[in-house]
Design a protein around this motif. Structure first.
Motif, mmCIF file in Angstrom:
data_model
loop_
_atom_site.group_PDB
_atom_site.id
_atom_site.type_symbol
_atom_site.label_atom_id
_atom_site.label_comp_id
_atom_site.label_asym_id
_atom_site.label_seq_id
_atom_site.Cartn_x
_atom_site.Cartn_y
_atom_site.Cartn_z
ATOM 1 N N ALA A 1 0.827 -1.217 0.000
ATOM 2 C CA ALA A 1 0.000 0.000 0.000
ATOM 3 C C ALA A 1 0.857 1.261 0.000
ATOM 4 O O ALA A 1 0.482 2.273 -0.599
ATOM 5 C CB ALA A 1 -0.935 -0.009 1.208
ATOM 6 N N LEU A 2 2.005 1.196 0.663
ATOM 7 C CA LEU A 2 2.897 2.365 0.710
ATOM 8 C C LEU A 2 3.493 2.700 -0.657
ATOM 9 O O LEU A 2 3.990 3.811 -0.865
ATOM 10 C CB LEU A 2 4.026 2.125 1.717
ATOM 11 N N THR A 3 3.455 1.752 -1.583
ATOM 12 C CA THR A 3 3.969 2.006 -2.941
ATOM 13 C C THR A 3 2.835 2.212 -3.937
ATOM 14 O O THR A 3 3.089 2.329 -5.135
ATOM 15 C CB THR A 3 4.842 0.825 -3.404
ATOM 16 N N ASN A 4 1.597 2.245 -3.434
ATOM 17 C CA ASN A 4 0.434 2.384 -4.306
ATOM 18 C C ASN A 4 0.398 3.770 -4.938
ATOM 19 O O ASN A 4 0.874 4.752 -4.357
ATOM 20 C CB ASN A 4 -0.848 2.124 -3.510
ATOM 21 N N ARG B 1 -1.900 5.360 0.203
ATOM 22 C CA ARG B 1 -0.589 5.596 0.817
ATOM 23 C C ARG B 1 -0.727 6.310 2.147
ATOM 24 O O ARG B 1 -0.039 5.986 3.117
ATOM 25 C CB ARG B 1 0.314 6.418 -0.112
ATOM 26 N N ALA B 2 -1.638 7.289 2.224
ATOM 27 C CA ALA B 2 -1.833 8.051 3.460
ATOM 28 C C ALA B 2 -2.376 7.159 4.571
ATOM 29 O O ALA B 2 -1.937 7.254 5.732
ATOM 30 C CB ALA B 2 -2.770 9.226 3.209
ATOM 31 N N ALA B 3 -3.329 6.279 4.231
ATOM 32 C CA ALA B 3 -3.889 5.371 5.229
ATOM 33 C C ALA B 3 -2.813 4.415 5.752
ATOM 34 O O ALA B 3 -2.710 4.175 6.962
ATOM 35 C CB ALA B 3 -5.054 4.584 4.626
ATOM 36 N N ALA B 4 -2.003 3.883 4.840
ATOM 37 C CA ALA B 4 -0.934 2.968 5.244
ATOM 38 C C ALA B 4 0.110 3.685 6.096
ATOM 39 O O ALA B 4 0.584 3.154 7.109
ATOM 40 C CB ALA B 4 -0.268 2.361 4.004
ATOM 41 N N ARG B 5 0.452 4.903 5.715
ATOM 42 C CA ARG B 5 1.447 5.675 6.464
ATOM 43 C C ARG B 5 0.926 6.017 7.866
ATOM 44 O O ARG B 5 1.694 5.994 8.842
ATOM 45 C CB ARG B 5 1.794 6.949 5.696
ATOM 46 N N THR B 6 -0.360 6.316 7.981
ATOM 47 C CA THR B 6 -0.948 6.617 9.286
ATOM 48 C C THR B 6 -0.816 5.427 10.221
ATOM 49 O O THR B 6 -0.444 5.569 11.388
ATOM 50 C CB THR B 6 -2.427 7.010 9.136
ATOM 51 N N TYR B 7 -1.143 4.245 9.705
ATOM 52 C CA TYR B 7 -1.006 3.021 10.514
ATOM 53 C C TYR B 7 0.445 2.815 10.951
ATOM 54 O O TYR B 7 0.716 2.552 12.133
ATOM 55 C CB TYR B 7 -1.492 1.816 9.714
ATOM 56 N N VAL B 8 1.375 2.938 10.016
ATOM 57 C CA VAL B 8 2.790 2.700 10.322
ATOM 58 C C VAL B 8 3.283 3.660 11.393
ATOM 59 O O VAL B 8 3.916 3.255 12.381
ATOM 60 C CB VAL B 8 3.648 2.819 9.049
ATOM 61 N N GLU B 9 2.994 4.939 11.215
ATOM 62 C CA GLU B 9 3.510 5.925 12.169
ATOM 63 C C GLU B 9 2.847 5.791 13.535
ATOM 64 O O GLU B 9 3.485 6.014 14.567
ATOM 65 C CB GLU B 9 3.296 7.338 11.613
ATOM 66 N N PHE B 10 1.571 5.399 13.557
ATOM 67 C CA PHE B 10 0.895 5.231 14.848
ATOM 68 C C PHE B 10 1.528 4.095 15.646
ATOM 69 O O PHE B 10 1.837 4.257 16.832
ATOM 70 C CB PHE B 10 -0.591 4.954 14.629
ATOM 71 N N PHE B 11 1.717 2.947 15.018
ATOM 72 C CA PHE B 11 2.224 1.802 15.763
ATOM 73 C C PHE B 11 3.723 1.879 16.006
ATOM 74 O O PHE B 11 4.229 1.283 16.961
ATOM 75 C CB PHE B 11 1.858 0.497 15.042
ATOM 76 N N ARG B 12 4.446 2.608 15.171
ATOM 77 C CA ARG B 12 5.875 2.802 15.456
ATOM 78 C C ARG B 12 6.078 3.902 16.487
ATOM 79 O O ARG B 12 7.090 3.905 17.197
ATOM 80 C CB ARG B 12 6.639 3.161 14.171
ATOM 81 N N ALA C 1 6.428 -3.258 7.394
ATOM 82 C CA ALA C 1 5.910 -2.569 6.216
ATOM 83 C C ALA C 1 6.979 -1.729 5.544
ATOM 84 O O ALA C 1 7.051 -1.658 4.306
ATOM 85 C CB ALA C 1 4.713 -1.692 6.606
ATOM 86 N N GLU C 2 7.826 -1.097 6.345
ATOM 87 C CA GLU C 2 8.914 -0.301 5.771
ATOM 88 C C GLU C 2 9.945 -1.185 5.081
ATOM 89 O O GLU C 2 10.551 -0.797 4.082
ATOM 90 C CB GLU C 2 9.583 0.540 6.862
ATOM 91 N N VAL D 1 13.746 -11.775 -1.453
ATOM 92 C CA VAL D 1 15.148 -12.067 -1.115
ATOM 93 C C VAL D 1 15.756 -10.935 -0.296
ATOM 94 O O VAL D 1 16.534 -11.161 0.630
ATOM 95 C CB VAL D 1 15.973 -12.299 -2.400
ATOM 96 N N LEU D 2 15.381 -9.705 -0.622
ATOM 97 C CA LEU D 2 15.893 -8.545 0.107
ATOM 98 C C LEU D 2 15.226 -8.399 1.473
ATOM 99 O O LEU D 2 15.821 -7.880 2.410
ATOM 100 C CB LEU D 2 15.662 -7.269 -0.714
ATOM 101 N N MET D 3 13.984 -8.852 1.586
ATOM 102 C CA MET D 3 13.239 -8.704 2.837
ATOM 103 C C MET D 3 13.688 -9.674 3.919
ATOM 104 O O MET D 3 13.651 -9.338 5.113
ATOM 105 C CB MET D 3 11.738 -8.955 2.594
ATOM 106 N N LEU D 4 14.082 -10.879 3.535
ATOM 107 C CA LEU D 4 14.258 -11.956 4.500
ATOM 108 C C LEU D 4 15.211 -11.644 5.650
ATOM 109 O O LEU D 4 14.882 -11.933 6.807
ATOM 110 C CB LEU D 4 14.685 -13.237 3.777
ATOM 111 N N PRO D 5 16.411 -11.083 5.410
ATOM 112 C CA PRO D 5 17.285 -10.796 6.560
ATOM 113 C C PRO D 5 16.635 -9.871 7.583
ATOM 114 O O PRO D 5 16.732 -10.101 8.795
ATOM 115 C CB PRO D 5 18.524 -10.156 5.908
ATOM 116 N N SER D 6 15.962 -8.829 7.095
ATOM 117 C CA SER D 6 15.302 -7.895 8.014
ATOM 118 C C SER D 6 14.115 -8.535 8.701
ATOM 119 O O SER D 6 13.849 -8.277 9.878
ATOM 120 C CB SER D 6 14.843 -6.644 7.249
ATOM 121 N N PHE D 7 13.394 -9.391 7.987
ATOM 122 C CA PHE D 7 12.281 -10.104 8.607
ATOM 123 C C PHE D 7 12.775 -11.062 9.681
ATOM 124 O O PHE D 7 12.085 -11.302 10.678
ATOM 125 C CB PHE D 7 11.468 -10.859 7.553
ATOM 126 N N GLY D 8 13.964 -11.639 9.470
ATOM 127 C CA GLY D 8 14.546 -12.489 10.503
ATOM 128 C C GLY D 8 14.814 -11.708 11.772
ATOM 129 O O GLY D 8 14.502 -12.177 12.884
#
Length: 222
Positions: A42-45, A51-62, A103-104, A142-149
Motif C-alpha cells: 500500500a505504501l507504494t500504491n 498511501r496516506a492510510a498505510a502511512r498513518t497506521y505505520v507511524e501510529f504503531f511505530r 511494512a517499511e 530475497v531482500l526482505m528476509l534478513p530484516s524479517f529475521g
C-alpha cells in the motif's frame, strides 16, 4: 536431595512457559508478515489515499509503546464489545506493532527492484498487479528476509511484555518462581538460555528461506 528436586521442579515449571512464548511468537510473526506485506504494498500504491492510510497506521504503531498497545488490546477493546484472551491480545499487539516495522522493509525492498525489471513487465503487457506478483515480489522477498529475521527475533523477545496481562510465558513463569523462592539468578539465566535457543531456531529457519528463495536470483537490485 530435596533442594535438587525442588530446583528441577521449578526449572520445569519455568520451561512450561516456553510453549506460550512459542505460540505468541509464531502467531504474532504470521500476523506481522501479513500486515507488513499488505501495508508495504500500500505504501507504494499510486493512490494518495491508500498511501496516506498505510502511512498513518505505520507511524501510529511505530510511534506508540507496545506496552500501551498491549494494554489497549486487552483492557480497552472490551469497552467497544471486543473481548480478547490474554494470548489473543498479545498476538494482536505484537503482530500489529511488528507489521508496522515490517511494512517499511517491504516498501524498501519493492523500491529496490531494478527499473529495468519494471520496464520489462510493461513490454510484456502485464498489469500492475501481475507485475508485482510475478516479477517484483519474488525478487523483493530475497531482500526482505534478513530484516524479517531480525524482526521475528524482536517479536520473540517482545513476548515478555505479555506477562503484564498474565500470559504464562517464560518471563511470567520466572517471575512466579522468583516471588516464591527469592532466587533471581537461576530462573532468569534459564529463560535467557531458552530465548537464545528459540532465536537460534528462528534464524536457522530464515537462513534456509534465504537459500531457497535466493536460487536463480542474483543482484535483484541491479
Amino acid at each position: 536431595m530435596q533442594n535438587v528436586e525442588s530446583s528441577l521442579d521449578f526449572g520445569w515449571f519455568i520451561l512450561t512457559g516456553a510453549l506460550a512464548t512459542v505460540q505468541l511468537t509464531v502467531f504474532s510473526c504470521i500476523l506481522a508478515l501479513m500486515v507488513a506485506l499488505l501495508t508495504g504494498i500500500a505504501l507504494t500504491n499510486q493512490s494518495l489515499f491508500v498511501r496516506a492510510a498505510a502511512r498513518t497506521y505505520v507511524e501510529f504503531f511505530r510511534g506508540t509503546s507496545v506496552f500501551v498497545q498491549l494494554f489497549a488490546a486487552y483492557f480497552v477493546l472490551p469497552f467497544v464489545g471486543i473481548s480478547l484472551t490474554p494470548i489473543q491480545a498479545g498476538v494482536l499487539a505484537l503482530g500489529l506493532n511488528g507489521g508496522a516495522y515490517g511494512a517499511e522493509v517491504v516498501r524498501a525492498a519493492i523500491n529496490a527492484v531494478g527499473r529495468d525489471q519494471r520496464e520489462a513487465t510493461i513490454a510484456l503487457n502485464l498489469t500492475r498487479w501481475q507485475a508485482l506478483w510475478w516479477v517484483v515480489l519474488p525478487q523483493a522477498v530475497v531482500l526482505m528476509l534478513p530484516s524479517f529475521g531480525n524482526l521475528a527475533i524482536e517479536i520473540m523477545k517482545g513476548t515478555a511484555v505479555a506477562s503484564l496481562i498474565t500470559v504464562s510465558e517464560l518471563t511470567f513463569q520466572a517471575q512466579t518462581v522468583r516471588s516464591q523462592t527469592g532466587d533471581t539468578a537461576v530462573p532468569f539465566l534459564l529463560i535467557m538460555a531458552t530465548y537464545l535457543v528459540i532465536a537460534s531456531v528462528l534464524m536457522s529457519f530464515v537462513r534456509w528461506l534465504e537459500r531457497r528463495f535466493g536460487r536463480g536470483i542474483v543482484n535483484p537490485g541491479m
